[in-house]
Write a protein that holds these residues in place. Sequence first.
Motif, short mmCIF file in Angstrom:
data_model
loop_
_atom_site.label_atom_id
_atom_site.label_comp_id
_atom_site.label_asym_id
_atom_site.label_seq_id
_atom_site.Cartn_x
_atom_site.Cartn_y
_atom_site.Cartn_z
N GLY A 238 43.88 50.39 50.74
CA GLY A 238 42.68 51.21 50.58
C GLY A 238 42.03 51.01 49.24
O GLY A 238 42.01 49.91 48.67
N SER A 239 41.48 52.12 48.72
CA SER A 239 40.78 52.03 47.44
C SER A 239 41.73 51.71 46.29
O SER A 239 41.28 51.23 45.24
N ASN A 240 43.03 51.94 46.47
CA ASN A 240 43.99 51.62 45.41
C ASN A 240 44.14 50.12 45.22
O ASN A 240 44.66 49.69 44.18
N ALA A 241 43.71 49.36 46.22
CA ALA A 241 43.80 47.90 46.10
C ALA A 241 42.46 47.26 45.73
O ALA A 241 42.38 46.04 45.59
N ASP A 242 41.38 48.08 45.59
CA ASP A 242 40.08 47.53 45.20
C ASP A 242 40.16 46.98 43.79
O ASP A 242 40.81 47.57 42.91
N MET A 243 39.44 45.86 43.59
CA MET A 243 39.47 45.23 42.28
C MET A 243 38.15 44.54 41.98
O MET A 243 37.31 44.34 42.87
N LYS A 244 37.99 44.19 40.75
CA LYS A 244 36.80 43.50 40.28
C LYS A 244 37.23 42.28 39.48
O LYS A 244 38.13 42.35 38.64
N PHE A 256 28.92 29.24 35.33
CA PHE A 256 29.41 29.84 36.58
C PHE A 256 29.41 31.36 36.46
O PHE A 256 29.48 31.93 35.37
N SER A 257 29.35 32.01 37.62
CA SER A 257 29.47 33.47 37.70
C SER A 257 30.42 33.81 38.83
O SER A 257 30.64 32.99 39.74
N ILE A 258 31.00 35.01 38.78
CA ILE A 258 31.94 35.41 39.81
C ILE A 258 31.58 36.82 40.30
O ILE A 258 31.15 37.67 39.52
N SER A 259 31.70 37.04 41.60
CA SER A 259 31.45 38.34 42.21
C SER A 259 32.61 38.66 43.14
O SER A 259 33.44 37.80 43.45
N THR A 260 32.68 39.92 43.59
CA THR A 260 33.80 40.39 44.41
C THR A 260 33.33 40.68 45.82
O THR A 260 32.32 41.38 46.01
N ASP A 261 34.03 40.13 46.81
CA ASP A 261 33.80 40.46 48.21
C ASP A 261 34.62 41.71 48.53
O ASP A 261 35.84 41.70 48.53
N LYS A 262 33.95 42.84 48.81
CA LYS A 262 34.65 44.10 49.01
C LYS A 262 35.49 44.12 50.28
O LYS A 262 36.45 44.88 50.37
N THR A 264 37.10 41.35 51.78
CA THR A 264 38.30 40.50 51.66
C THR A 264 38.98 40.64 50.30
O THR A 264 40.08 40.12 50.11
N ARG A 265 38.33 41.32 49.34
CA ARG A 265 38.84 41.48 47.98
C ARG A 265 39.08 40.13 47.31
O ARG A 265 40.03 39.93 46.56
N GLU A 266 38.15 39.17 47.58
CA GLU A 266 38.22 37.84 46.98
C GLU A 266 37.16 37.72 45.89
O GLU A 266 36.11 38.36 45.95
#
Length: 734
Positions: A238-244, A256-262, A264-266
């Motif tokens: 759940g939200s405890n595994a969300d990351m940036k 380069f830039s990096i973004s987070t896929d909510k 897949t958390r990739e």
Amino acid sequence: MELTAMSWKHEDHDRRLHSNSDKGDGSVKYILTGEGAGTIFIIDDTTGDIHSTKSLDREQKTHYVLHAQAIDRRTNKPLEPESEFIIKVQDINDNAPKFTDGPYIVTVPEMSEMGTSVLQVTATDADDPTYGNSARVVYSILQGQPYFSVDPKTGVIRTALHNMDREAREHYSVVIQAKDMAGQVGGLSGSTTVNITLTDVNDNPPRFPQKHYQLYVPESAQVGSAVGKIKANDADTGSNADMKYTIINGDGSGVFSISTDKETREGILSLKKPLNYEKKKSYTLNIEGANTHLDFRFSHLGPFKDVTMLKIIVGDVDEPPLFTMPSYVMEVYENAKIGTPVGTVTAQDPDAANSLVRYFIDHNTEEDRYFTIDASTGTIKTAKIFDREETPWYNITVAASEIDNPGLVSHVPVGVRILDVNDNPPELARDYDVVVCENAKPGQVIQTITATDKDNSANGARFHFSLDEGLSLNPNFTLRNNEDNTASILTRRRRYSRTTQDTYYLPVLISDGGVPPLSSSSTLTIRVCACERDGRVRTCHAEAFLSSAGLSTGALIAILLCIVILLVFSLAIVVLFITLRRSKKEPLIISEEDVRENVVTYDDEGGGEEDTEAFDITALRNPSAAEELKYRRDVRPEAKPVSRHHLSSSLDSIDVQEFIKQRLAEADLDPSVPPYDSLQTYAYEGHRSEAGSISSLDSTTTHSDQDYNYLGDWGPEFKKLAELYGEIESERTT
């Protein structure tokens, strides 16, 4: 008969009633009535024994109320009063405890402290709680140890271990037993199942599976496109595994830039700037993955983030030619000849091979056909004649390809601005409808005009207005240049007449400020209109004078009546002239004594122009005829006024009646003078008299000092008539 309440156990079947009157000889009869009498309970009417016909259940009915009576069997008379008694059903342990709400589903957070309350379960026993231990229940745990425990009296389930880990085990099935008789041997029992799930807390930081990664990206990758993915694992849910994900340093942080896929958390790696293998062949990035939701109770388990290093290898690709500029803007004058150079575009092969480049124009639109390009040098030239006023700007596309690999093509937009030359003369901004009022005053502005020029402001912003110098001075109108690209049309005289001339034409010369300056001539049409005092236009059509004068209906009728009276009076005077001419001439003055009487026999002719009490005929004249007008036609010639007949030098040969008719005809035919005069007001006094005339008109023998100019164009004629009348009166007196 004495009866009391009796208890009846569940397994009992017999009880006895007895009356003191019963001697045992069978003369007493027992009767039983009340709840269950005859069905559940029956009585032996001779002995008084009470029997139950079936087992009693205290949980269904705790007691029964019955009535018993002893009567004489022979007489059926009561031996004693009816007695009431109560049968109480005595409880036995025949009901096991039951959990009415099971099975249970409950959650508890992982890592909870030992003894944390999870759930309270309750079992009920239908037996009598006031009698013995049949309904006294105790709880115990049959399954779920050593993780959970239960309070034997309250049934509260608690955690039995410290810091239970959801990631180690998430689901537990706990069986709880409830037993009556206080748990003693022989007691009845019941059980229920409690399903316990440990909920997640953020007690696990993210972790990258590897500490070093490598990624290949071709230099042809488009800016903004995704070039790779990276992921850190988190045991939480759940939200405890969300990351940036964040690029914290490295030489590729600006590329380069990096973004987070909510979902897949990739971490999605994207390209910010174009790659060039020839300039830089690899980049290094340090990427951090960190949880976004933190629980400070478990901060001692952190840090809740992890870092890995990513090396990016740039791949070499054969690229199309690269233009030195992203777009080009060129200029050329609109009068340029075909083949005039406009500008040059330049492109080079970015690869190490540095192949030669050829240029061409994409002929996708008609605009592209106005230009040509040198395939080797990239020089763009004109192919047609331009007109800036029709198309001020051209947008073309130039392509460049490698000679060794024609399939690799790049394009660049080229904008060509057409520069203006002064090739359009100025013109009036619109068709002006210029109106001048008949009652206009000299120097009055009747119209402000402006001009337009198809050329741009550099060649047409400054306009100069003037009248055509080839024409003579215009006596009616003049033009004033306002020095602000406008001009004003002004009147030069007082009053205009529609009946005399209803339209004027004013040629205006307009020149611009270009190099060289251009000019054009336009003609303004000016209409003469009748206006109100405040300047509002009433009408511009040529109408009868009386209508255009703006007089009321009553005034028009009065004026017409005066005209009729004057005409009748004139006719009477003519008749009188003829009659007196044919009649015998009598001396005007008989004696000196009769002078006064003879004088008063003449009609009052007034005192001439000095007599302010006399009839003013100017009120009947057209106001536009008040001054002598000299009209000018600016373009077309004016219609010539009707010529007047001159008086003959021989006064003797003139017939007065015919003379008056001629004057009336001339007045009616003259378009510039309304047909009003006061000729008819002068009476015919007969032939000339040598004694002279008492009229205000002098004879021909003397020159009058009277000013007849106040009569307008008819002044000289009236002067001649006065002289004629003097001659006639002299004749008459003679």
